[in-house]
Design a protein around this motif. Structure first.
Motif, PDB file in Angstrom:
ATOM      1  N   SER A  82     -92.819  31.844  19.767  1.00  0.00           N
ATOM      2  CA  SER A  82     -92.180  33.128  20.006  1.00  0.00           C
ATOM      3  C   SER A  82     -93.246  34.206  19.884  1.00  0.00           C
ATOM      4  N   SER A  83     -93.072  35.290  20.623  1.00  0.00           N
ATOM      5  CA  SER A  83     -93.993  36.418  20.485  1.00  0.00           C
ATOM      6  C   SER A  83     -93.213  37.709  20.569  1.00  0.00           C
ATOM      7  N   ARG A  84     -93.746  38.731  19.932  1.00  0.00           N
ATOM      8  CA  ARG A  84     -93.135  40.058  19.946  1.00  0.00           C
ATOM      9  C   ARG A  84     -94.201  41.058  19.520  1.00  0.00           C
ATOM     10  N   THR A  85     -93.962  42.324  19.793  1.00  0.00           N
ATOM     11  CA  THR A  85     -94.906  43.361  19.401  1.00  0.00           C
ATOM     12  C   THR A  85     -94.496  43.957  18.067  1.00  0.00           C
ATOM     13  N   ALA A 107     -86.342  36.328  12.433  1.00  0.00           N
ATOM     14  CA  ALA A 107     -86.800  35.094  13.072  1.00  0.00           C
ATOM     15  C   ALA A 107     -88.286  34.868  12.816  1.00  0.00           C
ATOM     16  N   LYS A 108     -89.074  35.934  12.920  1.00  0.00           N
ATOM     17  CA  LYS A 108     -90.507  35.781  12.715  1.00  0.00           C
ATOM     18  C   LYS A 108     -90.821  35.337  11.292  1.00  0.00           C
ATOM     19  N   SER A 109     -90.076  35.894  10.321  1.00  0.00           N
ATOM     20  CA  SER A 109     -90.315  35.514   8.935  1.00  0.00           C
ATOM     21  C   SER A 109     -89.912  34.069   8.676  1.00  0.00           C
ATOM     22  N   HIS A 110     -88.818  33.624   9.307  1.00  0.00           N
ATOM     23  CA  HIS A 110     -88.437  32.215   9.176  1.00  0.00           C
ATOM     24  C   HIS A 110     -89.555  31.311   9.689  1.00  0.00           C
ATOM     25  N   ASP A 111     -90.154  31.682  10.833  1.00  0.00           N
ATOM     26  CA  ASP A 111     -91.270  30.901  11.371  1.00  0.00           C
ATOM     27  C   ASP A 111     -92.443  30.881  10.392  1.00  0.00           C
ATOM     28  N   LEU A 112     -92.766  32.041   9.866  1.00  0.00           N
ATOM     29  CA  LEU A 112     -93.930  32.147   8.990  1.00  0.00           C
ATOM     30  C   LEU A 112     -93.741  31.368   7.693  1.00  0.00           C
ATOM     31  N   GLY A 139     -85.178  57.739   7.802  1.00  0.00           N
ATOM     32  CA  GLY A 139     -84.377  57.044   8.810  1.00  0.00           C
ATOM     33  C   GLY A 139     -84.799  55.605   8.994  1.00  0.00           C
ATOM     34  N   SER A 140     -86.113  55.349   8.962  1.00  0.00           N
ATOM     35  CA  SER A 140     -86.608  53.980   9.086  1.00  0.00           C
ATOM     36  C   SER A 140     -86.240  53.159   7.857  1.00  0.00           C
ATOM     37  N   GLN A 141     -86.251  53.798   6.701  1.00  0.00           N
ATOM     38  CA  GLN A 141     -85.859  53.096   5.477  1.00  0.00           C
ATOM     39  C   GLN A 141     -84.388  52.683   5.545  1.00  0.00           C
ATOM     40  N   LEU A 142     -83.545  53.617   5.976  1.00  0.00           N
ATOM     41  CA  LEU A 142     -82.120  53.302   6.069  1.00  0.00           C
ATOM     42  C   LEU A 142     -81.867  52.227   7.120  1.00  0.00           C
ATOM     43  N   GLY A 143     -82.618  52.298   8.216  1.00  0.00           N
ATOM     44  CA  GLY A 143     -82.468  51.298   9.266  1.00  0.00           C
ATOM     45  C   GLY A 143     -82.814  49.904   8.791  1.00  0.00           C
ATOM     46  N   ALA A 144     -83.810  49.807   7.901  1.00  0.00           N
ATOM     47  CA  ALA A 144     -84.186  48.496   7.365  1.00  0.00           C
ATOM     48  C   ALA A 144     -83.063  47.895   6.529  1.00  0.00           C
ATOM     49  N   TRP A 145     -82.311  48.741   5.836  1.00  0.00           N
ATOM     50  CA  TRP A 145     -81.150  48.271   5.080  1.00  0.00           C
ATOM     51  C   TRP A 145     -80.007  47.885   6.018  1.00  0.00           C
ATOM     52  N   ALA A 146     -79.834  48.629   7.104  1.00  0.00           N
ATOM     53  CA  ALA A 146     -78.645  48.474   7.954  1.00  0.00           C
ATOM     54  C   ALA A 146     -78.721  47.308   8.927  1.00  0.00           C
ATOM     55  N   SER A 147     -79.939  46.937   9.345  1.00  0.00           N
ATOM     56  CA  SER A 147     -80.060  45.952  10.425  1.00  0.00           C
ATOM     57  C   SER A 147     -80.232  44.528   9.911  1.00  0.00           C
ATOM     58  N   PRO A 148     -79.347  43.613  10.297  1.00  0.00           N
ATOM     59  CA  PRO A 148     -79.523  42.183  10.001  1.00  0.00           C
ATOM     60  C   PRO A 148     -80.448  41.565  11.055  1.00  0.00           C
ATOM     61  N   GLN A 149     -81.711  41.870  10.976  1.00  0.00           N
ATOM     62  CA  GLN A 149     -82.668  41.605  12.047  1.00  0.00           C
ATOM     63  C   GLN A 149     -82.607  40.178  12.572  1.00  0.00           C
ATOM     64  N   SER A 150     -82.581  40.068  13.883  1.00  0.00           N
ATOM     65  CA  SER A 150     -82.587  38.817  14.654  1.00  0.00           C
ATOM     66  C   SER A 150     -81.227  38.125  14.721  1.00  0.00           C
TER      67      SER A 150
END
Length: 221
Positions: free
Chosen positions: A67-70, A90-95, A138-149
């Motif tokens: 997988s790749s992403r920026t 997903a990236k952290s699971h891979d790592l 806003g970025s801090q709050l977004g990190a709490w709000a998003s269940p990334q991937s």
């Protein structure tokens, strides 16, 4: 697909650029990979390259599926290259499975790229907290709000989650670091500096860790 819609792809074989912006030889190379990366990074910033700290991160899962992403590089020194993310992504699971990654800084406007490859490690909680403190709220709050991937039902689900987080921390002057969020460091085994040259005879100089001693090698393009 109609023929009219497919015709633009006919131009792909003829699309090419003659790389004549510069050269890279062993005599002009910095003593270490991180000093050379700093030199090129500074030049990219000075040249106005958009998001010069953007890098394409490549990982693979337990089955070897890539997988790749920026992502955005948020620091580098002799220890390695650092970025931050959700540890449940997903990236952290891979790592966590492979403990390895590769990243490329694609400074196309300067006809350059830098490729980093090596093992990964989590950065310390102190380093994560130091970076977290300078993130926009806003970025801090977004990190709490998003269940990334993870799959979500729609944009409204994310906005609803964000609204809930905003209420949760409305009375907090400082938003705490989420327990599921932090940094990864790629500890390079090799760092390649690529400079485009005419006739596709590009300059490729690689720093490679050879049992604790860094050697410089020229690679054929």
């Amino acid at each position: 697909m109609s023929e009219a819609n497919s015709t633009p792809t006919a131009t792909l074989p003829s699309m090419r650029v003659s790389y004549e912006a510069g050269a890279l030889d062993e005599t002009s190379l910095a003593a270490t990979w991180h000093e050379q990366l700093q030199l090129w990074f500074d030049e990219a910033v000075q040249a106005g390259v958009p998001e010069a700290n953007a890098m394409v991160l490549a990982t693979a899962d337990a089955d070897g599926v890539p997988s790749s992403r920026t992502v955005l590089c948020k620091g580098f020194d002799q220890r390695g290259v650092v970025f931050f993310t959700n540890y449940t992504s997903a990236k952290s699971h891979d790592l966590k499975v492979t403990r390895r990654a590769a990243a490329t800084f694609p400074w196309l406007a300067m006809q350059r790229q830098v490729n980093v490859r090596g093992e990964v490690e989590k950065v310390s909680a102190e380093e994560t907290a130091e970076y977290w403190a300078v993130r926009p709220r806003g970025s801090q709050l977004g990190a709490w709000a998003s269940p990334q991937s993870r799959v979500v039902t729609g944009r409204s689900a994310l906005e609803s989650s964000l609204s809930g987080i905003e209420r949760r921390f409305a009375d907090n002057e400082k938003v705490p670091v989420p327990p599921h969020w932090g940094g990864w460091r790629i500890r390079p085994e090799s760092v390649e500096f690529w400079q485009g040259r005419p006739d596709r005879l590009h300059d490729r100089l690689r720093f490679r860790n050879n049992d604790g001693r860094w050697v410089v090698e020229r690679l054929a393009p």
